[in-house]
Design an enzyme around this catalytic site. Structure first.
Site, PDB file in Angstrom:
ATOM      1  N   SER A 209       0.820  -1.224   0.000  1.00 46.21           N
ATOM      2  CA  SER A 209       0.000   0.000   0.000  1.00 46.21           C
ATOM      3  C   SER A 209       0.852   1.271   0.000  1.00 46.21           C
ATOM      4  O   SER A 209       1.811   1.404   0.752  1.00 46.21           O
ATOM      5  CB  SER A 209      -0.919   0.018   1.224  1.00 46.21           C
ATOM      6  OG  SER A 209      -1.577   1.264   1.282  1.00 46.21           O
TER       7      SER A 209
ATOM      8  N   SER B 222      -0.558   4.163   0.698  1.00 48.12           N
ATOM      9  CA  SER B 222      -1.236   5.148   1.554  1.00 48.12           C
ATOM     10  C   SER B 222      -0.346   5.690   2.669  1.00 48.12           C
ATOM     11  O   SER B 222      -0.347   6.911   2.902  1.00 48.12           O
ATOM     12  CB  SER B 222      -2.521   4.554   2.127  1.00 48.12           C
ATOM     13  OG  SER B 222      -3.441   4.366   1.095  1.00 48.12           O
TER      14      SER B 222
ATOM     15  N   THR C 139      -8.796  -1.233   3.351  1.00 47.90           N
ATOM     16  CA  THR C 139      -8.719  -1.672   1.959  1.00 47.90           C
ATOM     17  C   THR C 139      -9.088  -3.152   1.851  1.00 47.90           C
ATOM     18  O   THR C 139      -9.524  -3.768   2.837  1.00 47.90           O
ATOM     19  CB  THR C 139      -7.348  -1.299   1.338  1.00 47.90           C
ATOM     20  OG1 THR C 139      -7.398  -1.599  -0.054  1.00 47.90           O
ATOM     21  CG2 THR C 139      -6.176  -2.016   1.969  1.00 47.90           C
TER      22      THR C 139
ATOM     23  N   LYS D  28     -13.611  -3.849   3.274  1.00 51.19           N
ATOM     24  CA  LYS D  28     -14.452  -2.641   3.169  1.00 51.19           C
ATOM     25  C   LYS D  28     -15.904  -2.907   3.580  1.00 51.19           C
ATOM     26  O   LYS D  28     -16.578  -2.007   4.056  1.00 51.19           O
ATOM     27  CB  LYS D  28     -14.389  -2.073   1.752  1.00 51.19           C
ATOM     28  CG  LYS D  28     -13.022  -1.495   1.412  1.00 51.19           C
ATOM     29  CD  LYS D  28     -12.979  -0.882   0.028  1.00 51.19           C
ATOM     30  CE  LYS D  28     -11.537  -0.560  -0.353  1.00 51.19           C
ATOM     31  NZ  LYS D  28     -11.401   0.036  -1.656  1.00 51.19           N
TER      32      LYS D  28
ATOM     33  N   ASN E 182     -14.235   2.887   3.152  1.00 50.95           N
ATOM     34  CA  ASN E 182     -12.768   2.825   3.106  1.00 50.95           C
ATOM     35  C   ASN E 182     -12.125   3.814   4.074  1.00 50.95           C
ATOM     36  O   ASN E 182     -10.892   3.880   4.142  1.00 50.95           O
ATOM     37  CB  ASN E 182     -12.257   3.077   1.673  1.00 50.95           C
ATOM     38  CG  ASN E 182     -12.268   4.552   1.314  1.00 50.95           C
ATOM     39  OD1 ASN E 182     -13.160   5.294   1.729  1.00 50.95           O
ATOM     40  ND2 ASN E 182     -11.277   4.985   0.574  1.00 50.95           N
TER      41      ASN E 182
ATOM     42  N   ASP F 233     -13.494   6.366  -2.177  1.00 51.47           N
ATOM     43  CA  ASP F 233     -13.088   5.781  -3.469  1.00 51.47           C
ATOM     44  C   ASP F 233     -13.956   6.326  -4.608  1.00 51.47           C
ATOM     45  O   ASP F 233     -13.455   6.620  -5.697  1.00 51.47           O
ATOM     46  CB  ASP F 233     -13.276   4.251  -3.459  1.00 51.47           C
ATOM     47  CG  ASP F 233     -12.253   3.533  -2.591  1.00 51.47           C
ATOM     48  OD1 ASP F 233     -11.111   4.014  -2.497  1.00 51.47           O
ATOM     49  OD2 ASP F 233     -12.603   2.485  -2.012  1.00 51.47           O
TER      50      ASP F 233
ATOM     51  N   ALA G 255     -17.530  -6.606 -11.893  1.00 50.46           N
ATOM     52  CA  ALA G 255     -18.731  -6.431 -11.068  1.00 50.46           C
ATOM     53  C   ALA G 255     -18.392  -6.607  -9.586  1.00 50.46           C
ATOM     54  O   ALA G 255     -19.248  -6.977  -8.793  1.00 50.46           O
ATOM     55  CB  ALA G 255     -19.793  -7.435 -11.509  1.00 50.46           C
TER      56      ALA G 255
ATOM     57  N   GLY H 274     -16.221  -5.065  -5.923  1.00 51.53           N
ATOM     58  CA  GLY H 274     -16.384  -3.925  -5.022  1.00 51.53           C
ATOM     59  C   GLY H 274     -16.109  -2.590  -5.697  1.00 51.53           C
ATOM     60  O   GLY H 274     -16.846  -1.616  -5.482  1.00 51.53           O
TER      61      GLY H 274
ATOM     62  N   TYR I 142      -3.085   0.690 -11.271  1.00 49.08           N
ATOM     63  CA  TYR I 142      -2.101   1.753 -11.455  1.00 49.08           C
ATOM     64  C   TYR I 142      -0.688   1.197 -11.408  1.00 49.08           C
ATOM     65  O   TYR I 142      -0.473   0.074 -10.968  1.00 49.08           O
ATOM     66  CB  TYR I 142      -2.281   2.866 -10.400  1.00 49.08           C
ATOM     67  CG  TYR I 142      -2.167   2.377  -8.984  1.00 49.08           C
ATOM     68  CD1 TYR I 142      -3.296   1.971  -8.287  1.00 49.08           C
ATOM     69  CD2 TYR I 142      -0.926   2.302  -8.330  1.00 49.08           C
ATOM     70  CE1 TYR I 142      -3.200   1.507  -6.988  1.00 49.08           C
ATOM     71  CE2 TYR I 142      -0.824   1.841  -7.049  1.00 49.08           C
ATOM     72  CZ  TYR I 142      -1.969   1.441  -6.383  1.00 49.08           C
ATOM     73  OH  TYR I 142      -1.861   0.962  -5.092  1.00 49.08           O
TER      74      TYR I 142
ATOM     75  N   GLY J 251      -5.223   4.094 -12.812  1.00 54.20           N
ATOM     76  CA  GLY J 251      -5.872   4.322 -11.521  1.00 54.20           C
ATOM     77  C   GLY J 251      -5.074   5.132 -10.512  1.00 54.20           C
ATOM     78  O   GLY J 251      -5.506   5.276  -9.362  1.00 54.20           O
TER      79      GLY J 251
HETATM   80  P1  NDP Z   1     -13.137  -7.786  -6.558  1.00 52.50           P
HETATM   81  O1  NDP Z   1     -12.439  -9.049  -6.158  1.00 52.50           O
HETATM   82  O2  NDP Z   1     -14.267  -7.279  -5.738  1.00 52.50           O
HETATM   83  O3  NDP Z   1     -13.719  -8.018  -8.083  1.00 52.50           O
HETATM   84  C1  NDP Z   1     -12.892  -8.490  -9.096  1.00 52.50           C
HETATM   85  C2  NDP Z   1     -13.620  -8.410 -10.438  1.00 52.50           C
HETATM   86  O4  NDP Z   1     -12.660  -8.705 -11.458  1.00 52.50           O
HETATM   87  C3  NDP Z   1     -14.754  -9.416 -10.612  1.00 52.50           C
HETATM   88  O5  NDP Z   1     -15.774  -8.827 -11.376  1.00 52.50           O
HETATM   89  C4  NDP Z   1     -14.080 -10.569 -11.379  1.00 52.50           C
HETATM   90  O6  NDP Z   1     -14.968 -11.289 -12.206  1.00 52.50           O
HETATM   91  C5  NDP Z   1     -13.130  -9.776 -12.259  1.00 52.50           C
HETATM   92  N1  NDP Z   1     -11.962 -10.528 -12.710  1.00 52.50           N
HETATM   93  C6  NDP Z   1     -10.918 -10.948 -11.949  1.00 52.50           C
HETATM   94  N2  NDP Z   1     -10.000 -11.557 -12.745  1.00 52.50           N
HETATM   95  C7  NDP Z   1     -10.476 -11.501 -14.009  1.00 52.50           C
HETATM   96  C8  NDP Z   1      -9.990 -11.950 -15.272  1.00 52.50           C
HETATM   97  N3  NDP Z   1      -8.822 -12.586 -15.375  1.00 52.50           N
HETATM   98  N4  NDP Z   1     -10.748 -11.713 -16.358  1.00 52.50           N
HETATM   99  C9  NDP Z   1     -11.925 -11.078 -16.285  1.00 52.50           C
HETATM  100  N5  NDP Z   1     -12.458 -10.624 -15.116  1.00 52.50           N
HETATM  101  C10 NDP Z   1     -11.723 -10.842 -13.992  1.00 52.50           C
HETATM  102  O7  NDP Z   1     -11.988  -6.710  -6.753  1.00 52.50           O
HETATM  103  P2  NDP Z   1     -12.045  -5.113  -6.533  1.00 52.50           P
HETATM  104  O8  NDP Z   1     -13.236  -4.571  -7.223  1.00 52.50           O
HETATM  105  O9  NDP Z   1     -11.849  -4.826  -5.094  1.00 52.50           O
HETATM  106  O10 NDP Z   1     -10.696  -4.641  -7.277  1.00 52.50           O
HETATM  107  C11 NDP Z   1     -10.595  -4.677  -8.668  1.00 52.50           C
HETATM  108  C12 NDP Z   1      -9.352  -3.918  -9.147  1.00 52.50           C
HETATM  109  O11 NDP Z   1      -9.443  -2.562  -8.745  1.00 52.50           O
HETATM  110  C13 NDP Z   1      -8.036  -4.446  -8.583  1.00 52.50           C
HETATM  111  O12 NDP Z   1      -7.128  -4.549  -9.659  1.00 52.50           O
HETATM  112  C14 NDP Z   1      -7.609  -3.373  -7.598  1.00 52.50           C
HETATM  113  O13 NDP Z   1      -6.197  -3.303  -7.515  1.00 52.50           O
HETATM  114  C15 NDP Z   1      -8.178  -2.124  -8.253  1.00 52.50           C
HETATM  115  N6  NDP Z   1      -8.425  -1.001  -7.321  1.00 52.50           N
HETATM  116  C16 NDP Z   1      -7.876   0.241  -7.589  1.00 52.50           C
HETATM  117  C17 NDP Z   1      -8.116   1.314  -6.746  1.00 52.50           C
HETATM  118  C18 NDP Z   1      -7.483   2.643  -7.027  1.00 52.50           C
HETATM  119  O14 NDP Z   1      -7.548   3.531  -6.137  1.00 52.50           O
HETATM  120  N7  NDP Z   1      -6.899   2.880  -8.179  1.00 52.50           N
HETATM  121  C19 NDP Z   1      -8.999   1.197  -5.574  1.00 52.50           C
HETATM  122  C20 NDP Z   1      -9.549  -0.125  -5.389  1.00 52.50           C
HETATM  123  C21 NDP Z   1      -9.270  -1.180  -6.247  1.00 52.50           C
HETATM  124  P3  NDP Z   1     -15.777 -12.574 -11.650  1.00 52.50           P
HETATM  125  O15 NDP Z   1     -17.022 -12.030 -10.977  1.00 52.50           O
HETATM  126  O16 NDP Z   1     -16.095 -13.345 -12.898  1.00 52.50           O
HETATM  127  O17 NDP Z   1     -14.876 -13.319 -10.715  1.00 52.50           O
END
Ligand code: NDP
Length: 263
Positions: free
Chosen positions: A14, A16, A59, A63, A84, A99, A121, A123, A208, A228
């Site tokens: 992190s 942060s 994080t 969350k 968060n 966020d 789809a 968080g 990012y 990001g």
């Molecule tokens: P979640 O685990 O809640 O969700 C992950 C999502 O990604 C699901 O929809 C999953 O699909 C999909 N997924 C994972 N792997 C693949 C793949 N190989 N191909 C297609 N779809 C895939 O994760 P978060 O929403 O918490 O985080 C997602 C991203 O956001 C991370 O990379 C994280 O680092 C980034 N992030 C960036 C932030 C920023 O400030 N820039 C803040 C928070 C997060 P399925 O439902 O089919 O499993």
């Protein structure tokens, strides 16, 4: 002296602590921001109080625990169901979600946006969806599997998996999946993504610190792109303003936090 920390698992990566401590030092505020590896999210409130923290960031993957454990929820966190940021006020833990606004502020470099396609789809997709619809931007969700789609359908948002998806035009295409984070995968088939990009203007990846295959393809196809990093910094700035009771303005805190990424 402000005593702050970030909770998550993993947490060693992190940025942060660097961002907040940089702002403390350069804005001459007495404060310290540490990191805390929390394995069991249900212990979040207990550890927050035991550590006598004035505030915290929370994080992945805690969350939703943070949302359930806060004494009071304020702002868009109520709709998202995820928190968060914790701020201790009069012995009560107030939960916020920075966020969503952090993401929205980072769109200001793009032109006007009427509609957006969100890949993923999870968080992050939920937070982004709520802030976009709040700002009158039409949202469509496209996800690898069907399991997570019901949440969006209940919000009356078009949400489909790859096999049912029909391509149409989108101003903004967002990768909110973790595809490309630790691998070189596209969030969906390259052919499908190319068709989507052909009818789009802007591409945004919440990941990012690297050029993902998603962003590389978008750039090659002439879209305006963004990663990001700005979202991460903006959510940090908004949390910092809550921790310090808005003693500072957004831009002066952001200027300090950006320095972490420029070394
Ligand atoms: P979640 O685990 O809640 O969700 C992950 C999502 O990604 C699901 O929809 C999953 O699909 C999909 N997924 C994972 N792997 C693949 C793949 N190989 N191909 C297609 N779809 C895939 O994760 P978060 O929403 O918490 O985080 C997602 C991203 O956001 C991370 O990379 C994280 O680092 C980034 N992030 C960036 C932030 C920023 O400030 N820039 C803040 C928070 C997060 P399925 O439902 O089919 O499993």
């Amino acid at each position: 002296m402000l005593n702050l920390a970030i909770f998550g698992n993993p947490i060693s990566h992190s940025k942060s602590p660097l961002m907040h401590n940089m702002a403390f030092k350069n804005l001459k505020i007495e404060g310290y921001y540490g990191r805390y590896l929390l394995e069991d999210g249900s212990k979040l409130k207990k550890r927050f109080l035991e550590l006598k923290l004035d505030g915290a960031n929370i994080t992945v993957p805690h969350k939703e625990f943070a949302y359930n454990l806060a004494d009071e929820i304020r702002g868009i966190a109520k709709e998202i169901g995820a928190v968060n940021t914790f701020v201790l006020k009069n012995s009560k833990i107030i939960g916020y979600n920075t966020d969503a606004d952090g993401f929205f502020i980072s769109l200001n470099e793009f032109g006007p946006i009427k509609n957006a396609l969100i890949l993923g789809a999870g968080g992050t997709a939920k937070a982004i969806t709520h802030i976009l619809i709040k700002n009158n931007i039409d949202v469509t969700i496209l996800n690898r599997s069907k399991e997570r789609l019901d949440y969006f359908k209940e919000l009356k948002i078009s949400a489909t998996s790859f096999d049912e998806f029909e391509v149409s035009g989108y101003d903004l295409v967002i990768n909110s999946t973790s595809a490309g984070l630790k691998d070189s995968l596209f969030p969906c088939k390259k052919e499908l993504l190319s068709k989507i990009f052909k009818n789009a203007k802007f591409a945004y990846d919440v990941i990012y610190g690297k050029e993902t295959p998603f962003l590389k393809l978008a750039k090659e196809m002439g879209l305006k792109i963004k990663d990001g990093e700005d979202m991460l910094i903006n959510q940090g700035v908004l949390a910092f303003l809550l921790f310090t009771q808005t003693l500072f303005d957004f831009d002066s805190v952001k200027k300090e936090m950006q320095k972490v990424f420029r070394f």
